[in-house]
Structure formats: C-alpha cells, structure tokens
Design an enzyme around this catalytic site. Structure first.
Site, mmCIF file in Angstrom:
data_model
loop_
_atom_site.group_PDB
_atom_site.id
_atom_site.type_symbol
_atom_site.label_atom_id
_atom_site.label_comp_id
_atom_site.label_asym_id
_atom_site.label_seq_id
_atom_site.Cartn_x
_atom_site.Cartn_y
_atom_site.Cartn_z
ATOM 1 N N VAL A 38 38.672 34.717 45.563
ATOM 2 C CA VAL A 38 37.775 33.682 44.992
ATOM 3 C C VAL A 38 37.232 32.795 44.978
ATOM 4 O O VAL A 38 36.876 32.051 45.714
ATOM 5 C CB VAL A 38 37.391 35.274 43.668
ATOM 6 C CG1 VAL A 38 36.455 34.205 43.148
ATOM 7 C CG2 VAL A 38 36.648 36.318 43.982
ATOM 8 N N LEU A 88 27.417 56.023 48.826
ATOM 9 C CA LEU A 88 27.091 56.902 48.943
ATOM 10 C C LEU A 88 27.914 57.378 50.037
ATOM 11 O O LEU A 88 27.169 58.872 51.023
ATOM 12 C CB LEU A 88 25.962 57.174 48.880
ATOM 13 C CG LEU A 88 25.132 57.959 47.403
ATOM 14 C CD1 LEU A 88 23.938 58.021 48.252
ATOM 15 C CD2 LEU A 88 25.532 58.125 46.288
ATOM 16 N N CYS A 123 39.082 45.660 41.763
ATOM 17 C CA CYS A 123 37.969 45.269 40.922
ATOM 18 C C CYS A 123 37.999 46.667 40.059
ATOM 19 O O CYS A 123 37.855 46.583 39.146
ATOM 20 C CB CYS A 123 37.100 44.010 41.564
ATOM 21 S SG CYS A 123 37.452 43.154 41.822
HETATM 22 N N1 LIG Z 1 38.761 39.522 45.378
HETATM 23 C C1 LIG Z 1 37.391 40.082 44.125
HETATM 24 O O1 LIG Z 1 37.085 40.779 45.387
HETATM 25 C C2 LIG Z 1 36.994 39.567 43.343
HETATM 26 C C3 LIG Z 1 35.605 39.776 43.311
HETATM 27 C C4 LIG Z 1 34.872 39.184 42.457
HETATM 28 C C5 LIG Z 1 35.443 38.955 40.866
HETATM 29 N N2 LIG Z 1 36.623 38.426 40.896
HETATM 30 C C6 LIG Z 1 37.554 38.362 40.214
HETATM 31 O O2 LIG Z 1 37.970 36.824 40.038
HETATM 32 C C7 LIG Z 1 38.884 36.756 39.677
HETATM 33 C C8 LIG Z 1 40.916 36.095 40.701
HETATM 34 O O3 LIG Z 1 40.110 37.385 41.802
HETATM 35 P P1 LIG Z 1 41.484 37.365 43.195
HETATM 36 O O4 LIG Z 1 41.125 38.176 43.566
HETATM 37 O O5 LIG Z 1 40.323 35.943 43.883
HETATM 38 O O6 LIG Z 1 43.202 36.914 42.748
HETATM 39 P P2 LIG Z 1 44.313 36.693 42.937
HETATM 40 O O7 LIG Z 1 45.393 36.738 42.996
HETATM 41 O O8 LIG Z 1 43.993 36.261 44.751
HETATM 42 O O9 LIG Z 1 43.869 34.842 42.920
HETATM 43 C C9 LIG Z 1 43.982 34.269 42.038
HETATM 44 C C10 LIG Z 1 44.803 33.084 41.571
HETATM 45 O O10 LIG Z 1 45.096 32.475 41.150
HETATM 46 C C11 LIG Z 1 46.498 31.303 40.557
HETATM 47 N N3 LIG Z 1 46.732 31.267 39.159
HETATM 48 C C12 LIG Z 1 47.575 31.917 38.556
HETATM 49 N N4 LIG Z 1 47.023 31.158 37.146
HETATM 50 C C13 LIG Z 1 46.781 30.079 37.209
HETATM 51 C C14 LIG Z 1 46.833 29.180 37.059
HETATM 52 N N5 LIG Z 1 47.095 28.634 35.325
HETATM 53 N N6 LIG Z 1 46.435 27.647 37.527
HETATM 54 C C15 LIG Z 1 45.598 28.009 38.234
HETATM 55 N N7 LIG Z 1 46.685 28.757 39.462
HETATM 56 C C16 LIG Z 1 46.233 30.184 38.646
HETATM 57 C C17 LIG Z 1 47.205 32.680 41.483
HETATM 58 O O11 LIG Z 1 48.203 32.035 42.193
HETATM 59 C C18 LIG Z 1 46.275 33.472 42.365
HETATM 60 O O12 LIG Z 1 46.391 32.377 43.998
HETATM 61 C C19 LIG Z 1 39.705 37.789 39.159
HETATM 62 O O13 LIG Z 1 39.360 37.813 37.827
HETATM 63 C C20 LIG Z 1 38.439 39.084 39.885
HETATM 64 O O14 LIG Z 1 38.880 40.844 38.814
HETATM 65 C C21 LIG Z 1 37.776 39.555 42.611
#
Ligand SMILES: NC(=O)c1ccc[n+]([C@@H]2O[C@H](COP(=O)([O-])OP(=O)(O)OC[C@H]3O[C@@H](n4cnc5c(N)ncnc54)[C@H](O)[C@@H]3O)[C@@H](O)[C@H]2O)c1
Length: 477
Positions: A11, A273, A283
C-alpha cells in the site's frame, strides 16, 4: 505537497509512487533496511505490474529512507501505511501503528500536518493515533501540540496486481475526518485523481469512459467502517457463490451459468461471483476477523460475516476431500500445485490457499511439488521450512506426480502443452480449483478433470477478475 509515507509495503509504495508521479514530493519511510536499500537502488521489493516503470517516471519526486528525521519534520501530509496483521483473537495487532504514530510526534517540527491512517485499522483508531502523536510530540518538544495535528482516515481499496490503476483511476476516494483542515489538505492532494487532470502513463492508459472520481467525505468513524464493510461484502459475495456451488454440485447444475444468470441482474453484478477456492491474501481474512472482533466489543455478533469466513476456509478442505475421494490413499502420493500467490499478478503469499493446501497435504503424508511464475523466491524465503519441492517449471512438477492442483489462475497455465504433461504424470489427474483451465482440452489430452464448487459441467472459461491480458502484464514466461 510535501508528503511522508510511513510503511513502504504494497500500500505505502503504491500510494507513494502514484502521488510522486502526480507531482507531490514524497518521502517513503520503512523500518526494514533491506527493503529501503533495494528501493534506493531503483528495485522493487514486491511484484506489482508496472510499479518499476511508474517509480522511474516519478523518480525526482520519490525518496526512500529508514530515518523518520529525513521524512517527517516538514511534511504536510503524513500517511501511516504500516501492516496491521491479525492477532490470535482476530483483532488487529496495532503495535506497528502505535510505533509509527509515536515516531511522527517525536520527529514533527512544522506548524501543521495531517496524519492519515491508510492502514486498515479498527474503528476508533483515528482518535487513538491522534492522542499518541500529540502525546509523543509533547514529550519530545516539552510544549503543547495544540492544533498542530489533524487526523484523517483514508482507507485504501487497491487490489494487488492492479494496484496502480486502482489508485490512479479509483472508483472513489474516501476521506474521513472531524477536522476541516484535514479534508481540505486531502482534497488538494488528490485533486489530479479526482478531476482526472494528469496525463496517464503510456503503460497505464486511462480506462475509457472514466470521468471525475467521486470523493466521499465523512467523519472518522464512518470512513473506518466503510473499509471493513467493503471488504466484508466482497468476501461474503465470494463465499455466497461457493456455497451455492456446493449445492450446484449436488444437484448437477453448472455454477458458471448460475453465476452469470444471477450476476446479470444489475442489483447483483457479475464481479466477485467466481466459484472456486475462495479468497486469500492479506486483507479479507484479517478484516473479516477484525470486524467480528470489533462487533463483539459492542456485544454484537456478525453471523453473516462469520459464515462467510467458515465457508471460505471449508473450500480449502474440499480440495483435500476431492483428492482423497479420487486417489483413496494420500499417504505416499506426489501432488503438484500450480500457483502459490493468493491470486495472479502478485507475489503475495499471505493467507494464500495454495500454501495452506500444501501444508495439509504434507500432514497427510504426501510429497508436494510447487510452481509459481513469480512467487518462488518469496515462497522459498517465507516458507522454506514447509518441506515441499520447489520446481522451476511445470514440467518438473508433473514428472511422476499423482495429481495436479491448479491453485492460482495465472493466465499462462491455461495454455500449457497439456498433452505432453499428461504423459509425464504417474496418473493424469488435474483438480482445477479456480475454473481457469480449458476442460475439454484437458480431457482430450488424457486428463481426468476434477473441480470443486459445482464446476463439473462448466466450460472452464477464464473468469479471474483481476487477470490482466498476459502481454500487458509482461507475463509471457
Ligand atoms: N495489501 C493490500 O492489498 C491492502 C489493500 C488495502 C489496505 N491494506 C491495508 O494497508 C496496510 C498495509 O498493508 P500492506 O499490504 O502494504 O503491508 P506490508 O506488510 O506489505 O507493508 C507494511 C510495511 O510497514 C513497515 N513498517 C512496519 N512498522 C513500521 C514502522 N514503525 N515504521 C516504518 N515502517 C514500518 C514494514 O516493514 C512493511 O514494509 C494494512 O493495514 C492492510 O490491511 C492492504
């Protein structure tokens, strides 16, 4: 605008790259040093079509660092996009969110910033993040934070595999805040997307007919609930068709025709569907569990959402049951799995059905061989201890296997040389758990063709909702 993104995963990196492409000055922070080193070297740590190309176009506006002090002090908008993985009781683990919020308060040095929750966070987290940011600002600076921070929720709806076009050509943008300054800043930030005034990159052309993108502006709690409600609804749509598919199988109906017959009703819609193995990824499982956990804090149960979860996880078990019914004995058998990523066009293995199926088969005494066009490296590093055989080609998977499972509908699996593959197997059995293969061709090639979810009589058309044309995704492997 000066933008800081904390958390540079699927994200954060997508959001940062798109905003930098649109002309904002973006600094992405991540605590993972390896990830930042790769990004600084111009490489992408994840597989996402066209991400490297868009990063190159945005280059001058996009920086990466592990140091909050290089990103936070003078940012006007600070996104939190860290992971919120599930804890054992279903509620999200908020320790990364809390660390990010504290880091912002500690390092911010300007007059005003909007702190935006882009991570999917439980209802009420906006207020909590605001209090953490202010508290750590006051501890660090020894003075009141006053009106220095406004908090907003800006839930993310991107789908991995089509993340960039989902962001640039969004269906809608949701921003929630109880502070007018935050709404105004986010409106300015997203204006090129809302008005569609930017020149689309050549490799991501603007879809035909797209007009202005609606902005839904709400209070904090409503924006937070919109994200959970959206994911729960999509999840239950998939589980609904899988439940109907189970019945279709019993009564001899074709679930693909059933889905088409109901989906063309505009009130229902054809998307989400597709009967099959069900959802996976980071997610739907996490967010439906969090919704149930949040409701229980208010004394509510969510039986529809809970049932959607149960049905989804039952689909994985049904794969094992189908193989057991066919092979009678699983112990000592060699089973090949095609596709590991939770869906095509990503290398994300979080809650991937293929990985859970591999684990179940090993527990039952099978030897398991696996292949994926892009997720093999990630699989080796995240699941190296699983004890499966990683194969570089589908041919290797097939040699002396007793059955094949198609677990991820990568488009290139549809056009394999199935005739030759059948001859390499100990018994030519294929279980198409995604309804993505050409059933007639496989049967002509000598395969015994199995499906789950009432697809026995269907024509096996590729129905995956997120599959880009193979050429467009650069996936001709
Ligand atoms: N992946 C998806 O398709 C998607 C879609 C919509 C929403 N989301 C939501 O977005 C959020 C992120 O998802 P993602 O898939 O990108 O996760 P991810 O695990 O790919 O990325 C999270 C990143 O945050 C970093 N991180 C953790 N703690 C940190 C800190 N204190 N300081 C700096 N960096 C830090 C990690 O090293 C990691 O690189 C989640 O809440 C998820 O539910 C994800």
């Amino acid at each position: 605008m000066n933008v800081c993104i904390i958390g540079t995963g699927y994200v954060g990196l997508t959001t940062g790259t798109c905003l930098a492409f649109l002309g904002h000055k973006v600094t992405c922070v991540d605590s993972d040093e390896k990830k930042i080193a790769l990004l600084q070297a111009g490489q992408t740590p994840i597989y996402e079509p066209f991400l490297a190309e868009l990063m190159a176009e945005a280059n001058g506006n996009l920086r990466f660092t592990t140091d909050y002090a290089e990103a936070v002090p003078d940012a006007r908008v600070i996104f939190i996009a860290v992971g919120t993985p599930p804890s054992p009781n279903g509620s999200p683990d908020l320790r990364y969110l809390s660390a990010a919020a504290r880091g912002i308060g500690e390092h911010f040095d300007g007059d005003f910033a909007v702190v935006v929750n882009k991570s999917t966070v439980p209802i009420g987290s906006g207020n909590w993040v605001g209090s953490l940011v202010r508290e750590s600002y006051e501890q660090q600076h020894g003075c009141k934070a006053g009106q220095r921070f406004a908090v907003a929720s800006n839930p993310e709806f991107l789908r991995e595999g089509t993340a960039l076009s989902d962001s640039l050509f969004a269906d809608r943008v949701v921003v929630g805040s109880d502070d007018a300054r935050a709404l105004e800043a986010l409106y300015t930030l997203y204006r090129p997307i809302l008005d569609q005034t930017f020149n689309a990159p050549t490799f991501l052309p603007r879809p035909e007919g797209i007009g202005a993108v609606p902005l839904i502006s709400t209070d904090l709690a409503s924006a937070e609930l919109i994200k959970y409600a959206a994911n729960a609804f999509l999840a239950l749509k998939i589980s609904f068709i899988n439940e109907i598919g189970h019945l279709a199988e019993k009564v001899g109906a074709d679930i693909v025709q059933v889905a088409k017959g109901i989906g063309l009703d505009a009130r229902i819609g054809t998307r989400f569907l597709q009967a099959g193995l069900g959802w996976g990824g980071s997610c739907f499982g996490k967010d439906t569990a969090a919704l149930v956990a949040t409701a229980s804090e208010y004394g509510l149960s969510m039986p529809i959402v809970a049932a959607a979860r149960e049905i989804n996880f039952r689909q994985r078990e049904r794969v094992i049951e189908k193989l057991l019914a066919e092979l009678k004995i699983l112990k000592g058998r060699t089973i090949g799995i095609l596709g590991l990523a939770f869906k095509p066009n990503t290398d994300d293995l979080r809650d991937a059905p293929a990985v859970e199926i591999a684990r179940k088969l090993i527990q039952r005494g099978c030897k398991v061989k696996v292949h994926d066009p892009v997720a093999m490296d990630r699989f080796r590093s995240e699941h190296g201890d699983l004890g499966v055989i990683c194969c570089d080609s589908v041919d290797q998977v097939c040699v002396d296997s007793d059955a094949l499972i198609l677990a991820t509908e990568w488009p290139q699996y549809r056009d394999l040389h199935w005739e030759q593959l059948a001859s390499k197997m100990r018994s030519a059995i294929v279980l198409d758990a995604r309804n993505a293969l050409d059933r007639d061709r496989l049967i002509r090639s000598g395969f015994r063709f199995l499906t789950i979810a009432g697809l026995e009589g269907s024509s096996g058309l590729p129905v995956a909702e997120n599959v880009l044309p193979v050429e467009a995704a650069g996936l001709l492997v």
